[in-house]
Scaffold this active site. Structure first.
Site, PDB file in Angstrom:
ATOM      1  CG  ASP A 145      -0.217  -0.330   2.613  1.00  0.00           C
ATOM      2  OD1 ASP A 145       0.875  -0.388   2.646  1.00  0.00           O
ATOM      3  OD2 ASP A 145      -1.005  -0.307   3.559  1.00  0.00           O
ATOM      4  CG  ASP A 150       6.246   5.270   6.756  1.00  0.00           C
ATOM      5  OD1 ASP A 150       7.152   6.305   6.710  1.00  0.00           O
ATOM      6  OD2 ASP A 150       5.574   4.921   7.958  1.00  0.00           O
ATOM      7  CB  VAL A 160      -2.801   8.586   4.070  1.00  0.00           C
ATOM      8  CG1 VAL A 160      -2.274   9.992   3.953  1.00  0.00           C
ATOM      9  CG2 VAL A 160      -1.782   7.650   3.871  1.00  0.00           C
ATOM     10  CG  ASP A 220      -4.824  -0.081   9.530  1.00  0.00           C
ATOM     11  OD1 ASP A 220      -3.489  -0.174   8.736  1.00  0.00           O
ATOM     12  OD2 ASP A 220      -4.582  -0.254  10.919  1.00  0.00           O
ATOM     13  NE  ARG A 232      -6.813  -3.045   7.327  1.00  0.00           N
ATOM     14  CZ  ARG A 232      -5.435  -3.044   7.527  1.00  0.00           C
ATOM     15  NH1 ARG A 232      -4.759  -2.307   6.590  1.00  0.00           N
ATOM     16  NH2 ARG A 232      -4.954  -3.211   8.576  1.00  0.00           N
TER      17      ARG A 232
HETATM   18  P1  IMP Z   1       7.463   0.666   5.865  1.00  0.00           P
HETATM   19  O1  IMP Z   1       7.801  -0.852   6.082  1.00  0.00           O
HETATM   20  O2  IMP Z   1       7.765   1.570   7.085  1.00  0.00           O
HETATM   21  O3  IMP Z   1       7.901   0.967   4.540  1.00  0.00           O
HETATM   22  O4  IMP Z   1       6.007   0.667   6.064  1.00  0.00           O
HETATM   23  C1  IMP Z   1       5.014  -0.036   5.267  1.00  0.00           C
HETATM   24  C2  IMP Z   1       3.549  -0.307   6.162  1.00  0.00           C
HETATM   25  O5  IMP Z   1       3.505   0.357   7.344  1.00  0.00           O
HETATM   26  C3  IMP Z   1       2.327  -0.147   4.941  1.00  0.00           C
HETATM   27  O6  IMP Z   1       2.370  -1.200   4.487  1.00  0.00           O
HETATM   28  C4  IMP Z   1       1.367   0.403   6.009  1.00  0.00           C
HETATM   29  O7  IMP Z   1       0.769  -0.776   6.528  1.00  0.00           O
HETATM   30  C5  IMP Z   1       2.056   1.077   7.149  1.00  0.00           C
HETATM   31  N1  IMP Z   1       2.149   2.253   6.911  1.00  0.00           N
HETATM   32  C6  IMP Z   1       3.126   3.090   6.814  1.00  0.00           C
HETATM   33  N2  IMP Z   1       2.487   4.784   6.730  1.00  0.00           N
HETATM   34  C7  IMP Z   1       1.157   4.664   6.854  1.00  0.00           C
HETATM   35  C8  IMP Z   1       0.182   5.572   6.783  1.00  0.00           C
HETATM   36  O8  IMP Z   1       0.350   6.713   6.615  1.00  0.00           O
HETATM   37  N3  IMP Z   1      -1.169   4.995   6.963  1.00  0.00           N
HETATM   38  C9  IMP Z   1      -1.357   3.797   7.388  1.00  0.00           C
HETATM   39  N4  IMP Z   1      -0.397   2.716   7.445  1.00  0.00           N
HETATM   40  C10 IMP Z   1       0.862   3.212   7.203  1.00  0.00           C
HETATM   41 MG    MG Z   2       0.714  -2.910   5.924  1.00  0.00          MG
END
Ligand code: IMP
Ligand code: MG
Length: 188
Positions: A110, A113, A163, A169, A175
């Protein structure tokens, strides 16, 4: 002429960042590129949606790829627990996708981050003999950790805001919204 479909906005949403019509248009364009890029991989393409956030995105994306024979293998990566909105590292939860050897793997998530999820999965699938591993995310935050993480297909770059909607979520809620938006302070 019909006017473009407008989303009806839930009262907990502060502002809409990506309306549903824009998502639909971008998903079609991503599917077009992916379909062309994987023309050589017909029958050996495995799409790996990262649950639960990419549920809606992955469902729409694969439906826009009807000309490709592909497999779908779900995976779950935990990065946030409950109501936390700051990252805490990632771990694969439950069974790993099977039979990836010699397959072209497309990870679908999705949002990009911290990059922990994509780095973890890419390494895992490469070490298990995938012919190639690429990633596709609907959203990418304009922050160094996200921009510095390799990702071949990106739907939209957004600011560094939390977001929800279209799979994303807050405490497992929102969602089902067909658009992506920010939450009102009172809803947190
Ligand atoms: P990463 O592993 O930190 O890149 O983050 C990925 C996961 O963090 C995503 O698949 C989301 O489930 C969650 N996530 C990161 N930012 C957001 C946000 O702004 N809203 C909701 N979920 C987020
Ligand atoms: Mg996720």
């Amino acid at each position: 002429m019909h006017s473009m479909h407008e989303d009806r906005i839930h009262e907990d949403i502060e502002k809409v960042l990506v309306p549903s019509a824009a998502i639909a248009e971008r998903v079609r364009a991503l599917a077009q590129s992916i379909g062309e890029d994987y023309s050589h991989a017909d029958g050996r393409l495995t799409v790996v949606p990262v649950m639960t956030g990419s549920l809606l995105f992955a469902a729409d994306l694969v439906r826009a790829l009807p000309q490709r024979r592909l497999r779908i293998q779900l995976t779950t990566v935990s990065s946030y627990g409950g109501k936390a909105t700051a990252t805490r590292g990632s771990a694969i939860v439950g069974a790993l996708p099977k039979h990836l050897e010699g397959h072209h793997v497309l990870i679908v998530d999705d949002i990009l981050d911290s990059g922990g999820t994509l780095r973890l999965l890419r390494q895992e699938f490469e070490s298990r003999g995938a012919a190639s591993v690429r990633a596709c995310v609907l959203l990418r935050k304009k922050i160094p950790s996200a921009l510095g993480t390799p990702c071949e297909y990106v739907g939209f770059d957004i600011g560094d805001e939390f977001v929800v909607g279209y799979g994303l979520d807050y405490d497992d809620l929102y969602r089902n919204l067909p658009y992506v938006g920010t939450l009102r302070q009172e809803a947190r």
